[in-house]
Scaffold this active site. Structure first.
Site, PDB file in Angstrom:
ATOM      1  N   CYS A  78       0.838  -1.207   0.000  1.00 20.14           N
ATOM      2  CA  CYS A  78       0.000   0.000   0.000  1.00 20.14           C
ATOM      3  C   CYS A  78       0.877   1.262   0.000  1.00 20.14           C
ATOM      4  CB  CYS A  78      -0.982  -0.055   1.168  1.00 20.14           C
ATOM      5  SG  CYS A  78      -2.317   1.138   1.000  1.00 20.14           S
ATOM      6  N   TYR A  79       0.926   1.999   1.101  1.00 22.86           N
ATOM      7  CA  TYR A  79       1.776   3.191   1.123  1.00 22.86           C
ATOM      8  C   TYR A  79       3.225   2.826   0.777  1.00 22.86           C
ATOM      9  CZ  TYR A  79       4.154   7.396   2.791  1.00 22.86           C
ATOM     10  OH  TYR A  79       4.932   8.521   2.877  1.00 22.86           O
ATOM     11  N   HIS A 165      -3.681  -5.326   0.842  1.00 30.07           N
ATOM     12  CA  HIS A 165      -3.063  -5.753   2.106  1.00 30.07           C
ATOM     13  C   HIS A 165      -3.052  -7.275   2.210  1.00 30.07           C
ATOM     14  CE1 HIS A 165      -2.618  -1.812   4.021  1.00 30.07           C
ATOM     15  NE2 HIS A 165      -3.655  -1.484   3.271  1.00 30.07           N
ATOM     16  N   GLU A 167      -1.606  -8.995   4.358  1.00 25.43           N
ATOM     17  CA  GLU A 167      -1.515  -9.424   5.763  1.00 25.43           C
ATOM     18  C   GLU A 167      -2.860  -9.580   6.451  1.00 25.43           C
ATOM     19  OE1 GLU A 167      -0.817  -6.542   4.477  1.00 25.43           O
ATOM     20  OE2 GLU A 167      -1.084  -4.852   5.837  1.00 25.43           O
ATOM     21  N   GLY A 224     -14.548 -10.319  32.509  1.00 31.15           N
ATOM     22  CA  GLY A 224     -15.236 -11.525  32.045  1.00 31.15           C
ATOM     23  C   GLY A 224     -14.910 -11.809  30.588  1.00 31.15           C
ATOM     24  N   GLY A 225     -14.302 -10.852  29.933  1.00 30.66           N
ATOM     25  CA  GLY A 225     -13.902 -11.035  28.532  1.00 30.66           C
ATOM     26  C   GLY A 225     -12.682 -11.947  28.441  1.00 30.66           C
ATOM     27  N   VAL A 226     -12.387 -12.355  27.233  1.00 30.66           N
ATOM     28  CA  VAL A 226     -11.288 -13.297  27.011  1.00 30.66           C
ATOM     29  C   VAL A 226      -9.959 -12.744  27.538  1.00 30.66           C
ATOM     30  CG1 VAL A 226     -10.032 -14.576  25.251  1.00 30.66           C
ATOM     31  CG2 VAL A 226     -12.442 -14.068  24.910  1.00 30.66           C
ATOM     32  N   LYS A 367      -6.116 -11.488  19.245  1.00 28.66           N
ATOM     33  CA  LYS A 367      -7.141 -12.252  19.946  1.00 28.66           C
ATOM     34  C   LYS A 367      -6.995 -13.770  19.784  1.00 28.66           C
ATOM     35  CE  LYS A 367     -10.980 -10.824  21.978  1.00 28.66           C
ATOM     36  NZ  LYS A 367     -10.913  -9.584  22.757  1.00 28.66           N
TER      37      LYS A 367
END
Ligand code: XMP
Length: 511
Positions: A78-79, A165, A167, A224-226, A367
């Site tokens: 890209c850039y 992109h 990736e 409580g999230g991962v 994640k």
């Protein structure tokens, strides 16, 4: 190893991670790195990242052109591609129509870089500028319908450019292209193994605590999230009871959220969580506020205030910050644009960071890597595979003012969405599915009477890392069911709409 020069891309770390997945070490350097410093690292190849600037802007980040003459292969993305074209005598110009999201490769020249990539393959674009003429000795490798020079190369030197992109997950054969570059063209050896994050993080945490006064503890917020669940388990394993998990009820949680979290930690992980109910304070502070960034700032600041009341003078703070949280707030090494101020980068926390009192063992991870780590730590599946929920909670899904009434509307609508998505067996297959309360009212008719009530938007996206996402094509029947239940069961809603935008250009959350 591969050197990645960061021009302020949202995706520089993602490129590094994709290279790591090939078992080749990757190091990110600022775009201002000197050719001799790069050469000293003896890289097998160099990747130039994307970035938010335009090469036509004199103030845009540059690189020393000598880097292109070090002899090792260079891939500009890209850039990075536009800069190469610009520096070597081609022309880059802003386009009348910017191109974001999905595109198809309509022609591909036979070349090692595209080995195994079929015509028609989906690539993900995010650009305003494009190369309109190539430097001498350069040629086109691939095109899309909207962009002629979507992949280019020098005829004899190992210099390549991609306008899309590779990736990001949504570029269908992106990893294949990176593999072709890293292993095929650069001939990098596959000697690097993903280091043992658990052992390393535990050791580092113990050392940090050992260097602190004897009464110091590590205090961490759990939601409580991962991320915070993995963090808490890791910290608990590292320092036992000297880790204190704190849960702040900010009043912006989903239905039954607080109880579920307390129960899960107790039952599955044997960790007792310290609870603080601060919902009144949050709602009071948010009264009358409609600006998204202002809301985030208020929530972040208040969270810190409430949370810090549990922090003693020598205590360390543990945060489950992931890489995407960092990159969308501030670039690690380059001039990346601020998209949203994430709550774990507010001023007070930055100050603590300066004092060396913040522990963030997950900050280089995405994640899916965190979930992998969690699995190795023995965290139950249902805790690891909860859909992500943002720190500022329902506040960023209530457009306009956050009031107890509007929260209650959204909470009920959200509960219906989750219930139906779970009943359809889709909960674990979707990255996030949720309701958003819009700041508009619409006219409707119920029981022969005119209504003038709220509009709820549904959002369901699939993603691997939150960096790019596409809306899920939920079955019409399911959408109809959710809409009908919300309109019938949630008072104050007479219309439901479905969000069909991808990220980029739209973010997952609406604010
Ligand atoms: P966006 O909306 O930026 O979201 O596309 C990407 C992912 O991050 C989550 N998100 C947050 N998570 N604090 C968090 O812990 C935040 O302030 C925050 N804002 C967005 C979002 O839910 C999505 O999964």
């Amino acid at each position: 190893m591969i050197v990645i020069l960061d021009f302020g891309s949202q995706y520089a770390q993602l490129i590094a991670r994709k290279v790591r997945a090939l078992r080749v070490y990757a190091q990110i350097l600022p775009c201002s790195a000197r050719p001799e410093d790069i050469q000293a690292l003896r890289p097998e190849g160099i990747i130039l990242s994307g970035g938010p600037a335009s090469v036509t802007d004199p103030a845009a980040p540059r690189m020393d052109p000598q880097i292109l003459q070090l002899g090792c292969p260079v891939l500009g993305i890209c850039y990075g591609m536009q800069l190469m074209v610009h520096l070597l005598g081609g022309e880059v110009r802003p386009q009348a129509h910017s191109e974001y999201g999905r595109a198809h490769l309509v022609s591909i020249s036979p070349h090692q870089l595209f080995a195994g990539v079929p015509v028609g393959s989906v690539v993900w674009m995010s650009h305003n500028d494009a190369a309109v003429s190539l430097p001498p000795d350069w040629e086109t490798l691939a095109s899309t319908e909207g962009c002629q020079q979507v992949a280019v190369r020098h005829r004899s030197l190992p210099l390549f450019g991609l306008q899309f992109h590779p990736e990001v997950h949504h570029s269908r054969h992106g990893q294949r292209i990176l593999r072709n570059f890293v292993l095929g063209i650069c001939k990098a050896k596959r000697t690097w193994r993903m280091r043992d994050y658990i052992a390393h993080a535990i050791e580092e945490t113990r050392q940090r605590l050992a260097q602190s006064p004897a009464d110091a503890r590590i205090v961490g917020a759990v939601s409580g999230g991962v991320d915070s669940t993995v963090l808490a388990t890791l910290m608990h394993r590292a320092v036992g009871d000297r880790f204190v998990p704190v849960f702040v009820d900010n009043g912006l949680l989903r239905k039954n959220e607080a109880e579920t979290v307390r129960e899960n930690f107790r039952k599955h992980l044997g960790i007792e969580v310290v609870f603080i109910d601060a919902s009144d304070r949050f709602l009071e502070a948010l009264r009358g506020v409609t600006d998204p960034e202002e809301k985030r700032r208020i929530i972040g600041r208040l969270f810190v205030e409430v949370f810090f009341s549990k922090l003693r003078p020598h205590d360390l703070l543990a945060q489950g910050t992931l890489y995407p949280d960092v990159i969308e707030s501030v670039s690690v090494k380059g001039p990346s644009a601020t998209i949203k101020t994430h709550h774990n980068r507010v001023r007070e926390i930055l100050e603590l960071m300066e004092q060396g009192r913040v522990v963030e063992p997950l900050r280089e991870l995405f994640k899916d890597e965190v979930r992998e780590l969690g699995r190795e730590l023995g965290i139950p599946h249902e805790m690891l595979w909860r859909q992500p929920f943002p720190g500022p909670g329902l506040a960023v899904r209530i457009l306009g003012e956050v009031t107890p009434e509007r929260l209650s509307v959204l909470r009920e609508a959200d509960a219906i969405v989750l219930e139906e998505i779970k009943a359809a067996g889709l909960y674990h297959r979707i990255w996030q599915s949720f309701a958003v309360l819009l700041p508009v009212k619409a006219v409707g008719v119920m029981g022969d009477a005119r209504t003038y009530a709220n509009v709820v938007a549904l959002r369901a996206v699939e993603s691997v890392d939150g960096m790019t996402a596409d809306f899920v094509q939920l079955p019409w029947k399911l959408l109809a069911r959710i809409a009908s239940r919300i309109i019938n069961e949630v008072q104050g809603v007479n219309r439901v709409v479905y969000d069909i935008s991808s990220k980029p250009p739209s973010t997952i959350e609406w604010e």
